[in-house]
Motif scaffolding. Sequence first.
Motif, short mmCIF file in Angstrom:
data_model
loop_
_atom_site.label_atom_id
_atom_site.label_comp_id
_atom_site.label_asym_id
_atom_site.label_seq_id
_atom_site.Cartn_x
_atom_site.Cartn_y
_atom_site.Cartn_z
N ASP A 100 41.61 51.15 38.75
CA ASP A 100 41.40 51.28 37.31
C ASP A 100 42.21 50.22 36.56
O ASP A 100 41.71 49.60 35.61
CB ASP A 100 41.80 52.69 36.85
CG ASP A 100 41.59 52.88 35.36
OD1 ASP A 100 40.43 52.81 34.92
OD2 ASP A 100 42.58 53.08 34.64
N GLY A 101 43.45 50.03 37.00
CA GLY A 101 44.30 49.02 36.35
C GLY A 101 43.74 47.62 36.54
O GLY A 101 43.77 46.79 35.62
N LEU A 102 43.24 47.33 37.73
CA LEU A 102 42.66 46.01 37.99
C LEU A 102 41.44 45.76 37.12
O LEU A 102 41.24 44.66 36.59
CB LEU A 102 42.28 45.90 39.47
CG LEU A 102 43.44 45.85 40.47
CD1 LEU A 102 42.92 46.00 41.90
CD2 LEU A 102 44.23 44.55 40.33
N ARG A 103 40.62 46.78 36.98
CA ARG A 103 39.43 46.63 36.16
C ARG A 103 39.76 46.43 34.68
O ARG A 103 39.00 45.82 33.94
CB ARG A 103 38.52 47.85 36.35
CG ARG A 103 37.79 47.84 37.69
CD ARG A 103 37.05 49.13 37.94
NE ARG A 103 36.20 49.01 39.14
CZ ARG A 103 35.67 50.05 39.78
NH1 ARG A 103 35.91 51.29 39.35
NH2 ARG A 103 34.91 49.86 40.84
N ARG A 104 40.92 46.95 34.26
CA ARG A 104 41.36 46.76 32.87
C ARG A 104 42.11 45.45 32.68
O ARG A 104 42.53 45.12 31.58
CB ARG A 104 42.24 47.94 32.44
CG ARG A 104 41.48 49.23 32.24
CD ARG A 104 42.36 50.35 31.67
NE ARG A 104 43.30 50.87 32.67
CZ ARG A 104 44.59 50.58 32.74
NH1 ARG A 104 45.13 49.71 31.88
NH2 ARG A 104 45.35 51.13 33.67
N GLY A 105 42.31 44.71 33.80
CA GLY A 105 43.03 43.45 33.71
C GLY A 105 44.52 43.61 33.57
O GLY A 105 45.21 42.71 33.04
N ASP A 106 45.06 44.72 34.05
CA ASP A 106 46.49 44.99 33.94
C ASP A 106 47.30 44.10 34.90
O ASP A 106 47.03 44.08 36.10
CB ASP A 106 46.76 46.47 34.26
CG ASP A 106 48.22 46.84 34.13
OD1 ASP A 106 48.90 46.89 35.17
OD2 ASP A 106 48.67 47.04 32.99
N ALA B 220 49.10 45.93 37.76
CA ALA B 220 48.18 46.32 38.83
C ALA B 220 47.90 45.14 39.75
O ALA B 220 47.86 45.28 40.98
CB ALA B 220 46.88 46.87 38.23
N PHE B 221 47.71 43.96 39.15
CA PHE B 221 47.45 42.77 39.97
C PHE B 221 48.67 42.43 40.82
O PHE B 221 48.54 42.07 42.00
CB PHE B 221 47.09 41.58 39.07
CG PHE B 221 46.70 40.35 39.83
CD1 PHE B 221 45.46 40.25 40.43
CD2 PHE B 221 47.59 39.29 39.97
CE1 PHE B 221 45.09 39.12 41.15
CE2 PHE B 221 47.24 38.15 40.69
CZ PHE B 221 45.98 38.07 41.28
N ALA B 222 49.87 42.53 40.25
CA ALA B 222 51.10 42.26 41.01
C ALA B 222 51.24 43.25 42.17
O ALA B 222 51.67 42.88 43.26
CB ALA B 222 52.31 42.35 40.09
N THR B 223 50.85 44.51 41.93
CA THR B 223 50.90 45.52 42.99
C THR B 223 49.91 45.18 44.10
O THR B 223 50.22 45.31 45.29
CB THR B 223 50.56 46.91 42.42
OG1 THR B 223 51.52 47.25 41.41
CG2 THR B 223 50.59 47.97 43.52
N GLU C 11 43.60 31.55 46.16
CA GLU C 11 42.23 31.45 45.68
C GLU C 11 41.48 32.77 45.85
O GLU C 11 40.70 33.18 44.98
CB GLU C 11 41.51 30.33 46.45
CG GLU C 11 40.08 30.08 45.99
CD GLU C 11 39.42 28.96 46.79
OE1 GLU C 11 38.17 28.92 46.80
OE2 GLU C 11 40.14 28.15 47.41
N ALA C 12 41.73 33.45 46.98
CA ALA C 12 41.07 34.72 47.24
C ALA C 12 41.50 35.78 46.24
O ALA C 12 40.67 36.58 45.77
CB ALA C 12 41.37 35.18 48.67
N PHE C 13 42.78 35.82 45.90
CA PHE C 13 43.25 36.79 44.92
C PHE C 13 42.62 36.54 43.54
O PHE C 13 42.24 37.47 42.84
CB PHE C 13 44.78 36.76 44.81
CG PHE C 13 45.48 37.67 45.78
CD1 PHE C 13 45.24 39.04 45.77
CD2 PHE C 13 46.38 37.16 46.69
CE1 PHE C 13 45.88 39.88 46.66
CE2 PHE C 13 47.03 37.99 47.59
CZ PHE C 13 46.78 39.35 47.57
N ALA D 75 40.20 39.15 41.65
CA ALA D 75 40.46 39.63 40.29
C ALA D 75 39.23 39.45 39.41
O ALA D 75 38.90 40.32 38.59
CB ALA D 75 41.66 38.90 39.70
N ARG D 76 38.55 38.34 39.58
CA ARG D 76 37.36 38.07 38.77
C ARG D 76 36.18 38.96 39.16
O ARG D 76 35.34 39.29 38.32
CB ARG D 76 36.96 36.60 38.92
CG ARG D 76 37.93 35.62 38.27
CD ARG D 76 37.55 34.19 38.59
NE ARG D 76 38.42 33.23 37.92
CZ ARG D 76 38.45 31.92 38.18
NH1 ARG D 76 37.64 31.43 39.11
NH2 ARG D 76 39.26 31.13 37.52
N ALA D 77 36.13 39.33 40.45
CA ALA D 77 34.97 40.08 40.94
C ALA D 77 35.22 41.58 41.04
O ALA D 77 34.35 42.31 41.51
CB ALA D 77 34.56 39.54 42.32
#
Length: 217
Positions: free
Chosen positions: A12-18, A21-24, A53-55, A59-61
Amino acid sequence: MNLEPDGAVLLDGLRRGDDHAFATLVRQHAGRMLATARRLLRDGDEAEDAVQEAFVSAARAIGGFAGDSKLSTWLHRVVVNTALMRLRSPRRRREEPIDDLLPRFDADGYHAEAVVGWETPSDVLLEQRQTREMVRRCIDQLPEQYRTVILLRDIEEMDTEETARSIGSTPNAVKIRLHRARQALRTLLARELGHSEHGRDDAPALAVSADQGRRRA
């Protein structure tokens, strides 16, 4: 959804661009992704670039991630595909032949040389401490197209269909290439054992594991 513990919250955090969440996500999965990229690319710096590049791609997908598999499984596919795209780069070295590593037959159809007497899958050999480094060295000696297939099938545990999609080939071509790669790997392992002063001690261990090893079609 097939998510890891707390995976729904992270997703949920990733989808919100948090950013947290990305750091986790990076903290939890960077190590495994880097190990995968290194196996495929054989270059530490390039592997690190591929993981970064994969990360970014993940994140974009992330909005398209349906949750029907583990997030870690999805990330694994992303980093494998990123590494494979780099392997297909024009600057990669010219492909080497594999024929010298395959069994040869005489005019009567018999093996011209002694056949290596084990069928242990590569992943099983990698689990054995005494042979792990030797197997990795031998896999690295395979021509790239064969090395990639044996890594994806036997080490990364992708099935035939997924491997075919990943490398832009057909399932039948993957099966043929995998069979040839395993034959060549056995030849290289036999050479390693023959040149090792501990070869006679290692050979029985390989033979025993062959009886216990599993083989995926």
